[in-house]
Design an enzyme around this catalytic site. Structure first.
Site, PDB file in Angstrom:
ATOM      1  N   GLN A  56      34.763  32.505  29.105  1.00 34.68           N
ATOM      2  CA  GLN A  56      34.606  31.064  28.855  1.00 34.68           C
ATOM      3  C   GLN A  56      33.144  30.640  28.962  1.00 34.68           C
ATOM      4  O   GLN A  56      32.737  29.666  28.340  1.00 34.68           O
ATOM      5  CB  GLN A  56      35.438  30.248  29.859  1.00 34.68           C
ATOM      6  N   ASP A 106      40.303  24.242  40.067  1.00 39.84           N
ATOM      7  CA  ASP A 106      41.641  24.101  39.494  1.00 39.84           C
ATOM      8  C   ASP A 106      42.642  23.552  40.508  1.00 39.84           C
ATOM      9  O   ASP A 106      43.657  22.978  40.138  1.00 39.84           O
ATOM     10  CB  ASP A 106      42.114  25.451  38.952  1.00 39.84           C
ATOM     11  N   GLY A 163      41.110  24.454  31.086  1.00 41.73           N
ATOM     12  CA  GLY A 163      40.356  23.589  31.995  1.00 41.73           C
ATOM     13  C   GLY A 163      41.340  22.599  32.623  1.00 41.73           C
ATOM     14  O   GLY A 163      42.166  21.986  31.921  1.00 41.73           O
ATOM     15  N   ALA A 164      41.255  22.465  33.932  1.00 46.22           N
ATOM     16  CA  ALA A 164      42.287  21.723  34.669  1.00 46.22           C
ATOM     17  C   ALA A 164      42.521  20.294  34.141  1.00 46.22           C
ATOM     18  O   ALA A 164      43.662  19.920  33.824  1.00 46.22           O
ATOM     19  CB  ALA A 164      41.931  21.723  36.156  1.00 46.22           C
ATOM     20  N   ARG A 187      51.106  26.846  32.678  1.00 46.45           N
ATOM     21  CA  ARG A 187      50.085  27.518  33.496  1.00 46.45           C
ATOM     22  C   ARG A 187      50.290  27.098  34.955  1.00 46.45           C
ATOM     23  O   ARG A 187      50.447  25.906  35.234  1.00 46.45           O
ATOM     24  CB  ARG A 187      48.672  27.164  33.010  1.00 46.45           C
ATOM     25  N   ASN A 206      39.282  28.322  41.893  1.00 53.37           N
ATOM     26  CA  ASN A 206      38.628  28.199  40.585  1.00 53.37           C
ATOM     27  C   ASN A 206      38.686  29.564  39.890  1.00 53.37           C
ATOM     28  O   ASN A 206      39.239  30.531  40.426  1.00 53.37           O
ATOM     29  CB  ASN A 206      37.187  27.715  40.764  1.00 53.37           C
ATOM     30  N   LYS A 207      38.115  29.644  38.730  1.00 54.47           N
ATOM     31  CA  LYS A 207      38.145  30.870  37.913  1.00 54.47           C
ATOM     32  C   LYS A 207      37.732  32.097  38.719  1.00 54.47           C
ATOM     33  O   LYS A 207      36.813  32.035  39.539  1.00 54.47           O
ATOM     34  CB  LYS A 207      37.218  30.657  36.720  1.00 54.47           C
TER      35      LYS A 207
HETATM   36  O1  MRU Z   1      41.465  29.520  32.696  1.00 57.32           O
HETATM   37  P1  MRU Z   1      40.690  28.278  32.385  1.00 57.32           P
HETATM   38  O2  MRU Z   1      39.689  28.457  31.288  1.00 57.32           O
HETATM   39  O3  MRU Z   1      41.592  27.093  32.162  1.00 57.32           O
HETATM   40  O4  MRU Z   1      39.881  28.018  33.732  1.00 57.32           O
HETATM   41  C1  MRU Z   1      39.055  26.898  33.828  1.00 57.32           C
HETATM   42  C2  MRU Z   1      38.292  26.835  35.085  1.00 57.32           C
HETATM   43  O5  MRU Z   1      38.421  27.644  35.979  1.00 57.32           O
HETATM   44  C3  MRU Z   1      37.458  25.647  35.260  1.00 57.32           C
HETATM   45  O6  MRU Z   1      36.277  25.958  35.911  1.00 57.32           O
HETATM   46  C4  MRU Z   1      38.297  24.651  36.035  1.00 57.32           C
HETATM   47  O7  MRU Z   1      39.477  24.349  35.349  1.00 57.32           O
HETATM   48  C5  MRU Z   1      37.587  23.426  36.353  1.00 57.32           C
HETATM   49  S1  MRU Z   1      37.614  22.448  34.939  1.00 57.32           S
HETATM   50  C6  MRU Z   1      36.705  21.140  34.872  1.00 57.32           C
END
Ligand code: MRU
Length: 362
Positions: free
Chosen positions: A201, A242, A54-55, A90, A252-253
């Site tokens: 997730q 992100d 998560g960012a 990352r 985003n994801k």
């Molecule tokens: O790969 P991850 O689990 O770190 O990806 C997270 C996401 O895509 C979240 O939606 C994003 O970081 C926003 S977090 C508040």
């Protein structure tokens, strides 16, 4: 937020300032494991291997990682080396680089003897600000849910992708902060939770945290969202980000883009929640310039879970030798984004609004 009724954050520094405690999110939803990180190298591994993700959370973890580095060697070269290594963990979420740049900017001008204490203070400030920021995102997003509730009876139907709740931040979350704010004022809300292949997730983290907070939710396959929208079962899509580029493109994801397309086709508002630390004004065009993390093909070809006898199992889904491509993020064009929910208010996904936002105006 709460776990088993007790307040818990996703990370916290040891009182002796010699370690960082984090939840090992790889173990959720089956086990709540707290890990103790004592150096920058361990923080790097925790980010790289997604004990934390998560960012905003990876930014805060990296800040503490640098603070732990400063305890042993706070010379310019050592700090820069550790920051570079942490940043490499990352590539997509810009909060990681943001937090490290903020730490270096604070530390490099100080006399050596002051750096360790200042580093810890700065990491704590980043973590505390994240909590306040997310609460503000919740306050600013809440009127969107209130407006739905005012139009018709029954719970407000939110669809979310991945995990942008408290587990992705220090506390409260970004996309889920308005949901928690609605819950706090007694507004009925129900969340459709995308499972979010390949790492799931949604299934393992979002479902777990919503359950812990007592927010009603239903887990759905990633491909079900468009169908639910066609049936009028989704009032609003709320996702995290992100990285957001200067033109308002939202990264985003993986799979977020498809939700935005389905939302547009069905007249469902699509909002992304974003602290200002997720904005990267150095990139003009998100689709062309945001680096997209490519992850191990094994995340697709295999799946993890708890067997009925309680053992932790990894099971192969795909044929032996199957090739797989695993881009972990995608970019939703600004034109598909109804607005960005930030700590200063809701802003359009447009260059002029985003430049003003960076200067403190919403
Ligand atoms: O790969 P991850 O689990 O770190 O990806 C997270 C996401 O895509 C979240 O939606 C994003 O970081 C926003 S977090 C508040």
């Amino acid at each position: 937020m709460h776990v088993d009724g007790r307040p818990l954050r996703t990370l916290w520094g040891a009182t002796d300032r010699d370690a960082l405690h984090v939840i090992d999110q790889r173990q959720l939803p089956h086990r709540l494991c707290i890990e103790r990180l004592t150096g920058a190298e361990q923080a790097h591994v925790a980010i790289r291997d997604m004990w934390v993700r998560g960012a905003p959370l990876i930014g805060a973890t990296a800040a503490y990682g640098l603070a732990l580095q400063a305890r042993t060697d706070a010379a310019d070269a050592a700090l820069r080396r550790a920051a570079q290594q942490l940043a490499s963990a990352r590539p997509t979420a810009v909060n990681l680089a943001w937090a490290l740049q903020r730490m270096l900017a604070r530390l490099l001008g100080l006399p050596l003897a002051q750096r360790a204490a200042a580093a810890w203070d700065e990491a704590e400030a980043i973590a505390e600000e994240d909590v306040a920021t997310n609460q503000a995102i919740g306050r600013h997003g809440l009127p969107l849910l209130r407006a739905v509730a005012a139009r018709r009876p029954g719970p407000v139907q939110v669809l979310t992708h991945c995990n942008a709740g408290w587990l992705a931040t220090v506390d409260w979350g970004t996309a889920l902060a308005p949901v928690y704010a609605a819950q706090a004022e007694g507004l009925p809300v129900h969340v459709w939770v995308d499972e979010t292949r390949p790492r799931n997730q949604g299934a393992s983290l979002t479902a777990w945290e919503l359950g812990q907070q007592g927010v009603p939710y239903t887990l759905i396959a990633d491909n079900a969202g468009g169908h639910l929208m066609q049936r009028g079962q989704v009032d609003i899509v709320l996702v995290g980000c992100d990285r957001v580029a200067a033109n308002g493109d939202v990264c985003n994801k993986i799979g977020t883009y498809l939700k935005a397309l389905a939302a547009r086709d069905n007249g469902v508002p699509f909002y992304a929640a974003m602290p200002r630390s997720t904005l990267d004004l150095s990139l003009r065009d998100g689709r062309r310039e945001i680096p997209i993390e490519e992850r191990d093909a094994r995340e697709l070809t295999h799946i993890h879970g708890r067997a009925t006898d309680g053992r932790w199992l990894e099971v192969q889904l795909a044929p032996d030798g199957c090739r797989a491509a695993n881009p972990a993020f995608d970019v939703t064009p600004a034109a598909l984004v109804s607005g960005l929910i930030t700590e200063l208010g809701i802003v359009p996904a447009q260059a002029d609004a985003l430049h003003a936002l960076m200067e403190g105006q919403a």
